[in-house]
Write a protein that holds these residues in place. Structure first.
Motif, PDB file in Angstrom:
ATOM      1  N   ILE A 439      10.969 -39.678  10.552  1.00 25.41           N
ATOM      2  CA  ILE A 439      10.500 -41.067  10.523  1.00 25.41           C
ATOM      3  C   ILE A 439      11.582 -42.004  11.063  1.00 25.41           C
ATOM      4  O   ILE A 439      11.304 -42.890  11.871  1.00 25.41           O
ATOM      5  N   ILE A 449       4.150 -43.289  14.318  1.00 32.16           N
ATOM      6  CA  ILE A 449       4.272 -42.060  13.542  1.00 32.16           C
ATOM      7  C   ILE A 449       2.977 -41.823  12.791  1.00 32.16           C
ATOM      8  O   ILE A 449       2.482 -42.710  12.088  1.00 32.16           O
ATOM      9  N   ALA A 451       1.190 -39.058  10.098  1.00 30.23           N
ATOM     10  CA  ALA A 451       1.473 -37.968   9.158  1.00 30.23           C
ATOM     11  C   ALA A 451       0.212 -37.156   8.929  1.00 30.23           C
ATOM     12  O   ALA A 451      -0.824 -37.688   8.537  1.00 30.23           O
ATOM     13  N   LEU A 463       4.774 -42.105   2.193  1.00 26.64           N
ATOM     14  CA  LEU A 463       4.819 -42.227   3.644  1.00 26.64           C
ATOM     15  C   LEU A 463       4.618 -43.668   4.088  1.00 26.64           C
ATOM     16  O   LEU A 463       5.241 -44.123   5.053  1.00 26.64           O
ATOM     17  N   VAL A 468       5.437 -45.045   7.909  1.00 26.40           N
ATOM     18  CA  VAL A 468       4.497 -44.290   8.740  1.00 26.40           C
ATOM     19  C   VAL A 468       3.320 -45.189   9.105  1.00 26.40           C
ATOM     20  O   VAL A 468       2.843 -45.977   8.284  1.00 26.40           O
TER      21      VAL A 468
END
Length: 520
Positions: A439, A449, A451, A463, A468
């Motif tokens: 990250i 990003i 996940a 996250l 994220v």
């Protein structure tokens, strides 16, 4: 007499060839082990400047270096003959191995039975001395065992470091290997204090029982060679059964789109879908992707299969385009085969033409099953795709050997955190450190990003707080046929998913990393 002389000559030549093959296998294995050690030592040199500084201050940099080094299990900082900081266990206070303590050279190497947390996993440690102390880089024996097993079936290779030996199964021994084979070769490294003992079979009876069948050998060899030639000719001229089935599947339009929701992390609303290929094979049923995708990519059939699948996506999704969020992210997996087909650009252009301009944000997720060549043609195609507003994502980032290379060579927009690491958040420290470092890397490079594999609310909450952008996993929905998803879940497109309720646990910062504290 001629047959006997020919048999003896053939035996001698065969023994010489087996010696050469065994010697080359040993030399290749030794070179690979030396390269692995050089890489580990280079990592130790890179963090040498951290020695002497407080552990809590340098721990993030130490863990980052350990994560980026492909084969390094852990990095340890040493002062006054004691380890005071470890990339795995943070602050420690333990003596260094005695073999290091009595060695005043600038580079030492030892093979250890293991440590307290992993007593049955031997470790290879290399020490790099610094002006303030030293760095110990540790390599898991599993990597070494893999290298030792990459040899001929009739060859046995053991690694020797000091008084210990490591075999190809990863077991440690305090004595030399038993001489189960006929001959031995020893390779000593000129760079590191280690060597390889290689044992191989020379007896020609393992081939055709030459000693008992002198007169029939030539006929047997001739018949065997002719059979192999015919079999090879037939094999080269025929399509494999799986490839033939895939070709038939394309003709029958058996490859269908499954989708999995992609959720915006900051508001937990639907922002897109990943389109996944499934094979609804006639008389068989649903076939798992890993049973046919590798063969489809190797044969090039993945290209018409993907085109067929995306045609169905257009037919089912385009009529509802006006009701989609803007922009609506659609991610599709591609491989090197798509770049070799010369139709990727036109296929993407045609797909986007069915949607209003700006409505769909198309993302191509690049996998690592086949290496994508870094050549002018590839780079030109990627830049043309980017000029059309198409994103490039690295799928399963951190699990393959080429992730960082792709990141450096190609115009990447998104990295996808692999579910293997995401599922371990709050369970395993090492995987959580990997997630944090990936990250941080994505943020520093200005990349989005995503996940994968989010299965519970703690993972989603963690996250999100780490920054994220998008979440994907069973918490928000399992892969299902696109038509089924449209029918069942369409009413939820503009609403929060009811099972996504952030705040079911709290995050506390401990030692620079967030840890889970369950609700009372």
């Amino acid at each position: 007499m001629l047959i006997a002389v020919g048999g003896i000559a053939t035996t001698v030549i065969g023994q010489q060839q087996r010696y050469e093959h065994a010697w080359q296998a040993g030399q290749l294995t030794l070179t690979r082990i030396e390269q692995l050690l050089t890489s580990a030592q280079r990592t130790g040199i890179q963090v040498a400047g951290l020695v002497g500084q407080p552990c809590q201050r340098v721990l993030p940099a130490l863990r980052n270096a350990a994560t980026q080094a492909a084969f390094v299990y852990t990095l340890k900082l040493v002062q006054q003959q004691r380890v005071y900081c470890s990339s795995l266990r943070a602050d420690v206070n333990e003596p260094i191995p005695s073999a290091f303590a009595h060695n005043d050279t600038t580079r030492s190497l030892i093979l250890q039975p293991g440590n307290a947390s992993r007593p049955y996993y031997p470790l290879l440690s290399i020490l790099t001395a610094t002006s303030e102390g030293a760095v110990i880089s540790t390599i898991d024996s599993a990597h070494l065992a893999t290298l030792l097993s990459l040899n001929l079936p009739t060859t046995l290779i053991w690694l020797q470091v000091g008084e210990f030996w490591l075999d190809s199964s990863g077991q440690l021994h305090d004595e030399s290997p038993p001489q189960a084979q006929d001959a031995q070769i020893y390779h000593a490294s000129a760079t590191y204090p280690l060597g390889l003992s290689l044992y191989y079979t020379t007896s020609f009876t393992t081939w055709l029982g030459w000693a008992n069948q002198w007169r029939l050998t030539w006929l047997l060899w001739l018949a065997f060679s002719l059979s192999c030639a015919i079999a090879l000719w037939r094999w080269l001229g025929q399509t494999s059964p799986l490839e033939a089935a895939l070709e038939q599947g394309v003709e029958r339009k058996e490859f269908i789109p499954y989708v999995q929701p992609v959720i915006c992390a900051h508001n937990r609303q639907l922002c897109g879908l990943e389109v996944l290929m499934r094979w609804q094979r006639q008389h068989v049923g649903l076939v798992e992707p890993m049973q046919f995708i590798p063969q489809a990519e190797a044969s090039g059939l993945i290209v018409p299969m993907t085109r067929q699948m995306m045609t169905q996506v257009v037919a089912q999704l385009a009529p509802m385009a006006s009701r989609l969020p803007t922009p609506f992210h659609l991610a599709v997996n591609i491989s090197a085969a798509h770049f070799r087909s010369n139709t990727l650009l036109s296929d993407c252009r045609e797909f986007l033409s069915y949607f209003p301009s700006g409505k769909v944000q198309l993302t191509l997720e690049l996998t690592e099953r086949e290496w994508l060549c870094n050549n002018p043609q590839t780079l030109t195609l990627l830049h043309e795709l980017r000029s059309m507003g198409i994103y490039l994502a690295l799928d399963d980032f951190g699990t393959g050997h080429s992730s960082l290379a792709y990141l450096k060579q190609f115009p990447v927009d998104i990295i996808k955190l692999d579910q293997m690491f995401v599922r371990k958040i709050g369970v395993e420290d090492v995987s959580q450190h990997v997630v944090n470092h990936v990250i941080d890397l994505g943020h520093k490079l200005g990349l989005d990003i995503v996940a994968e594999g989010v299965e519970n609310e703690f993972q989603a909450d963690y996250l999100t707080r780490r920054g994220v952008d998008q979440l994907q996993g069973y918490l928000f929905g399992k892969p299902q046929p696109l038509q089924e998803w449209l029918t069942e879940l369409w009413p939820l497109v503009s609403k929060h998913y009811p099972w996504c309720r952030p705040g079911q646990g709290d995050l506390a910062t401990v030692g620079g990393d967030e840890q889970f504290q369950p609700p009372a």
